[in-house]
Design an enzyme around this catalytic site. Structure first.
Site, PDB file in Angstrom:
ATOM      1  N   SER A 247      -4.379  12.145  -2.303  1.00  0.00           N
ATOM      2  CA  SER A 247      -5.803  12.280  -2.052  1.00  0.00           C
ATOM      3  C   SER A 247      -6.241  13.743  -2.100  1.00  0.00           C
ATOM      4  O   SER A 247      -6.089  14.385  -3.126  1.00  0.00           O
ATOM      5  CB  SER A 247      -6.124  11.627  -0.706  1.00  0.00           C
ATOM      6  OG  SER A 247      -7.486  11.327  -0.607  1.00  0.00           O
ATOM      7  N   ASP A 304      -8.790   1.754  -6.276  1.00  0.00           N
ATOM      8  CA  ASP A 304      -8.971   2.828  -5.305  1.00  0.00           C
ATOM      9  C   ASP A 304     -10.242   3.611  -5.645  1.00  0.00           C
ATOM     10  O   ASP A 304     -10.313   4.297  -6.664  1.00  0.00           O
ATOM     11  CB  ASP A 304      -7.738   3.744  -5.325  1.00  0.00           C
ATOM     12  CG  ASP A 304      -7.833   4.884  -4.334  1.00  0.00           C
ATOM     13  OD1 ASP A 304      -8.822   4.952  -3.581  1.00  0.00           O
ATOM     14  OD2 ASP A 304      -6.901   5.707  -4.308  1.00  0.00           O
ATOM     15  N   HIS A 387      -6.319   2.792  -0.976  1.00  0.00           N
ATOM     16  CA  HIS A 387      -6.107   4.235  -1.105  1.00  0.00           C
ATOM     17  C   HIS A 387      -4.873   4.714  -0.359  1.00  0.00           C
ATOM     18  O   HIS A 387      -4.434   5.844  -0.545  1.00  0.00           O
ATOM     19  CB  HIS A 387      -7.344   4.974  -0.581  1.00  0.00           C
ATOM     20  CG  HIS A 387      -7.284   6.457  -0.765  1.00  0.00           C
ATOM     21  ND1 HIS A 387      -7.137   7.058  -2.005  1.00  0.00           N
ATOM     22  CD2 HIS A 387      -7.317   7.479   0.131  1.00  0.00           C
ATOM     23  CE1 HIS A 387      -7.108   8.371  -1.852  1.00  0.00           C
ATOM     24  NE2 HIS A 387      -7.211   8.665  -0.580  1.00  0.00           N
TER      25      HIS A 387
END
Length: 426
Positions: A247, A304, A387
């Site tokens: 991320s 995602d 995610h």
């Protein structure tokens, strides 16, 4: 950009009052004993852009992706999420014991440097009346580790250096994530790539990489100092620099790779394995990264949402025809509000680019999908879990090819986890 509502420790079991929105798949991917990479290690590090290794996914490459994913897991495990703790936002362990205490006692690596990131956002003075965790500017973001075990060095075919970054965890990092317009990359030539203004990157990511305070140096300088020291010590032997993150950490990994390859003239092969990365820069930035020789493999879950932000993308067939998704399609066929057709008139594309919201995907892509799996039903499938790093590692562990997305073994693992969680919720 680890999904969450507040800076709390990631949920690893059933929902709790603090973390009712996410359920993580806790079954760890199991792998056979890792194979020796030998003289092919450069291929697995992307020297040939992973040609012939992604579809079907090569088992040795799968093992390496999962291994680097564990370094990111260690970064999450080592971070102090407890806002009531005096050591909030720092590393919970000493660098000498961090990998052992975070679940990697036999990695063969030793942590040589802790890394901190600082937000450059200037807050109003009154915010100091809020709890300190709200306005905490600098936080532990990851670490540098060097392979020291001779057996592991022999297996890998070289000495490997890992830089691992966690995702978003603090309020200031969340605020930086929201600064999603593009800004000029410092000291980058303006004549690289097709975009107006030259290479540009997301303002918030660049801020976290280059901002500093009096007591805390910027992340960029910390990385440069440690990489320089490592190159001086080990530069006369086969060496690789592998940067990995999830991320926000994946975005910082991309910036770090660019920075290393443009700062050090004799840099070794620099490779990024990123999980759930948001978009980082424009097409000129992508051109600059490729020209400098950084090798980037983005692992993307097609469901995602974080991988589809910020901004939007003008399709580029020349680049995207190499990127695989679960259906064997090319990214130029992908539709949605975040993608703009390349067939627009040039004057309109120019106006769009001037908005500083036109991004480009950087590097090669390995696309997996949790959405096509009918056995992944509620409460397994939700926006947060799509995610989650655990989800990524499970999907990579089970991925075979675009024509056969998941191995039966992965289906059994996830099916069992689904039944267990559903039973507990009832």
């Amino acid at each position: 950009m680890k999904l969450g509502i507040a800076p709390v420790r990631p949920c690893t079991s059933f929902p709790t009052p603090k973390c009712a929105f996410a359920i993580r798949c806790t079954a760890s991917p199991t792998q056979p004993a890792p194979a020796g990479l030998g003289k092919r290690w450069r291929e697995y590090q992307g020297i040939k852009n992973w040609e012939g290794l992604l579809d079907p996914l090569d088992d040795n490459l799968r093992g390496e992706i999962l291994r680097y994913g564990k370094f990111v897991e260690a970064a999450y495990s080592s971070f102090e999420f407890d806002t009531s703790s005096p050591s909030y936002a720092s590393c919970r362990f000493s660098r000498y014991s961090m990998l052992e205490k975070s679940g990697m006692p036999d990695s063969g690596y030793r942590v040589t440097k802790n890394l901190s990131a600082t937000s450059g956002i200037q807050l109003p003075r009154w915010i100091e009346n809020a709890p300190s965790w709200v306005w905490n500017q600098s936080s532990w973001i990851g670490y540098v580790a060097v392979c020291q075990d001779q057996d592991e060095i022999a297996r890998l075919g070289r000495r490997d250096v890992v830089i691992a970054y966690r995702g978003t965890a603090t309020c200031m990092e969340w605020l930086e994530n929201l600064r999603a317009t593009l800004t000029r990359l410092p000291n980058a030539p303006s004549n690289v790539g097709p975009d107006i203004g030259g290479p540009m990157v997301e303002r918030g990511f660049l801020s976290l990489y280059t901002s500093a305070t009096a007591p805390c140096r910027c992340l960029r300088d910390q990385v440069r100092e440690e990489v320089g020291r490592i190159l001086q010590r080990y530069g006369d032997e086969p060496l690789s620099l592998t940067i990995t993150g999830h991320s926000l950490g994946a975005a910082l990994a991309t910036l770090t790779a660019y920075d290393i390859t443009t700062t050090f003239n004799q840099a070794p092969l620099v490779t990024v394995f990123s999980f759930g990365a948001p978009r980082v820069g424009n097409r000129s930035f992508r051109c600059h990264v490729e020209k400098c020789g950084s090798k980037i493999l983005r692992i993307v879950n097609s469901h995602d949402l974080i991988t589809k932000v910020p901004g939007f993308v003008i399709d580029d067939h020349h680049h995207h025809h190499h990127n695989h998704n679960n259906h064997g399609d090319t990214l130029k066929k992908k539709k949605g509000g975040s993608r703009v057709a390349a067939g627009f008139p040039s004057w309109l594309q120019k106006r769009v680019e001037e908005t500083q919201w036109v991004y480009a995907d950087v590097g090669r892509e390995l696309r997996v999908s949790s959405g096509d799996s009918s056995y992944l039903t509620w409460p397994i499938t939700n926006v947060a879990t799509y995610h989650d790093l655990d989800t990524y590692l499970q999907l990579v562990n089970g991925y075979v090819s675009s024509n056969c997305p998941l191995k039966d073994s992965a289906k059994r693992v996830l099916n069992g986890q689904n039944r267990k969680i559903t039973h507990a919720v009832r």
